[in-house]
Design a protein around this motif. Structure first.
Motif, mmCIF file in Angstrom:
data_model
loop_
_atom_site.group_PDB
_atom_site.id
_atom_site.type_symbol
_atom_site.label_atom_id
_atom_site.label_comp_id
_atom_site.label_asym_id
_atom_site.label_seq_id
_atom_site.Cartn_x
_atom_site.Cartn_y
_atom_site.Cartn_z
ATOM 1 N N TYR A 113 0.827 -1.216 0.000
ATOM 2 C CA TYR A 113 0.000 0.000 0.000
ATOM 3 C C TYR A 113 0.859 1.263 0.000
ATOM 4 N N ILE A 114 1.927 1.248 0.756
ATOM 5 C CA ILE A 114 2.843 2.394 0.766
ATOM 6 C C ILE A 114 3.453 2.562 -0.625
ATOM 7 N N ALA A 115 3.844 1.464 -1.256
ATOM 8 C CA ALA A 115 4.400 1.530 -2.615
ATOM 9 C C ALA A 115 3.393 2.135 -3.589
ATOM 10 N N LEU A 116 2.114 1.746 -3.476
ATOM 11 C CA LEU A 116 1.079 2.300 -4.349
ATOM 12 C C LEU A 116 0.855 3.790 -4.085
ATOM 13 N N ILE A 117 0.872 4.170 -2.809
ATOM 14 C CA ILE A 117 0.727 5.591 -2.460
ATOM 15 C C ILE A 117 1.864 6.398 -3.070
ATOM 16 N N LEU A 118 3.092 5.894 -2.954
ATOM 17 C CA LEU A 118 4.242 6.606 -3.515
ATOM 18 C C LEU A 118 4.152 6.703 -5.034
ATOM 19 N N LYS A 119 3.664 5.658 -5.693
ATOM 20 C CA LYS A 119 3.476 5.713 -7.156
ATOM 21 C C LYS A 119 2.458 6.794 -7.524
ATOM 22 N N GLY A 120 1.376 6.867 -6.762
ATOM 23 C CA GLY A 120 0.371 7.899 -7.006
ATOM 24 C C GLY A 120 0.918 9.295 -6.777
ATOM 25 N N MET A 121 1.745 9.431 -5.767
ATOM 26 C CA MET A 121 2.346 10.734 -5.469
ATOM 27 C C MET A 121 3.280 11.176 -6.586
ATOM 28 N N GLN A 122 3.935 10.239 -7.258
ATOM 29 C CA GLN A 122 4.826 10.593 -8.358
ATOM 30 C C GLN A 122 4.079 11.348 -9.457
ATOM 31 N N ALA A 123 2.870 10.913 -9.760
ATOM 32 C CA ALA A 123 2.072 11.592 -10.789
ATOM 33 C C ALA A 123 1.724 13.009 -10.345
ATOM 34 N N GLY A 124 1.351 13.145 -9.091
ATOM 35 C CA GLY A 124 1.034 14.476 -8.562
ATOM 36 C C GLY A 124 2.237 15.392 -8.569
ATOM 37 N N VAL A 125 3.390 14.855 -8.207
ATOM 38 C CA VAL A 125 4.624 15.638 -8.197
ATOM 39 C C VAL A 125 4.972 16.076 -9.621
ATOM 40 N N ALA A 126 4.816 15.188 -10.583
ATOM 41 C CA ALA A 126 5.085 15.543 -11.979
ATOM 42 C C ALA A 126 4.187 16.692 -12.430
ATOM 43 N N ALA A 127 2.936 16.673 -12.010
ATOM 44 C CA ALA A 127 2.009 17.757 -12.363
ATOM 45 C C ALA A 127 2.440 19.079 -11.738
ATOM 46 N N VAL A 128 2.888 19.038 -10.503
ATOM 47 C CA VAL A 128 3.336 20.272 -9.827
ATOM 48 C C VAL A 128 4.591 20.812 -10.504
ATOM 49 N N ILE A 129 5.518 19.930 -10.863
ATOM 50 C CA ILE A 129 6.735 20.383 -11.547
ATOM 51 C C ILE A 129 6.382 20.983 -12.912
ATOM 52 N N LEU A 130 5.433 20.381 -13.614
ATOM 53 C CA LEU A 130 4.975 20.939 -14.885
ATOM 54 C C LEU A 130 4.373 22.330 -14.678
ATOM 55 N N ASP A 131 3.648 22.507 -13.580
ATOM 56 C CA ASP A 131 3.100 23.819 -13.243
ATOM 57 C C ASP A 131 4.213 24.846 -13.069
ATOM 58 N N VAL A 132 5.300 24.463 -12.397
ATOM 59 C CA VAL A 132 6.441 25.371 -12.211
ATOM 60 C C VAL A 132 7.038 25.739 -13.555
ATOM 61 N N VAL A 133 7.248 24.733 -14.396
ATOM 62 C CA VAL A 133 7.836 24.983 -15.712
ATOM 63 C C VAL A 133 6.963 25.947 -16.508
ATOM 64 N N CYS A 134 5.662 25.715 -16.493
ATOM 65 C CA CYS A 134 4.745 26.578 -17.250
ATOM 66 C C CYS A 134 4.725 28.004 -16.709
#
Length: 191
Positions: A113-134
């Motif tokens: 479950y922790i591994a799945l949570i971390l995988k889900g967080m990776q997608a969210g982090v990628a979106a936030v980094i894309l927001d910074v870039v934009c």
């Protein structure tokens, strides 16, 4: 307490940086996004162009970008005490969280479950980094300077197509920026 007093600014700076540091996952660029929202958009302590400059300096300096940004934002808003307060606020949460995680590392590493949570967080982090870039890219585009456009496109191509080390891109961009500043200053002095 007076909102312009040094004590208020230092307390607000500490609690803001500890809040940002506690609730952001994904590294320095994510923290930069939250710092921009807090210090530029909400508190109006720093303007957009300054935040862009501070981000560039924080990224190109050795060390963790979150701590570098905290140093610069702290210095800008509260001088030497502000710098100290911002750094302490930035590092407390990760130190506590990582200390706790280190005690339970085996349990975390093997838990599905922790591994799945971390995988889900990776997608969210990628979106936030894309927001910074934009948002940072939009600030460069707003300047309507063709040289900045060329630097932006060249840096993108060098990074993603030719896979040139980011350090070289930062050094070359800084060198070009110095040349541009010198040329513009000479033009200003000549007129």
């Amino acid at each position: 307490m007076n909102k312009n007093s040094k004590k208020y600014i230092l307390l607000k700076l500490f609690f803001t940086t500890i809040y940002i540091s506690t609730f952001t996952f994904g590294g320095g660029f994510v923290i930069i996004t939250f710092m921009k929202k807090k210090f530029v958009d909400e508190l109006h302590w720093i303007d957009e162009e300054e935040m862009l400059d501070l981000t560039a300096i924080a990224q190109s300096s050795p060390g963790a970008i979150a701590v570098n940004a905290a140093i610069l934002v702290g210095w800008k808003t509260g001088g030497l005490p502000g710098m100290g307060v911002a750094v302490i606020g930035t590092i407390i949460s990760p130190m506590v969280i990582l200390t706790i995680i280190s005690f339970f590392y085996v349990a975390f590493a093997t838990n599905t479950y922790i591994a799945l949570i971390l995988k889900g967080m990776q997608a969210g982090v990628a979106a936030v980094i894309l927001d910074v870039v934009c948002s940072l890219g939009a600030n460069v585009i707003k300047q309507k300077n063709w040289i900045h456009y060329i630097i932006l496109i060249a840096a993108f191509v060098a990074t993603f197509i030719f896979q040139i080390n980011v350090i070289y891109i930062i050094i070359i961009s800084a060198f070009v920026g110095v040349i541009i500043a010198v040329v513009e200053q000479r033009k200003g002095n000549a007129s």
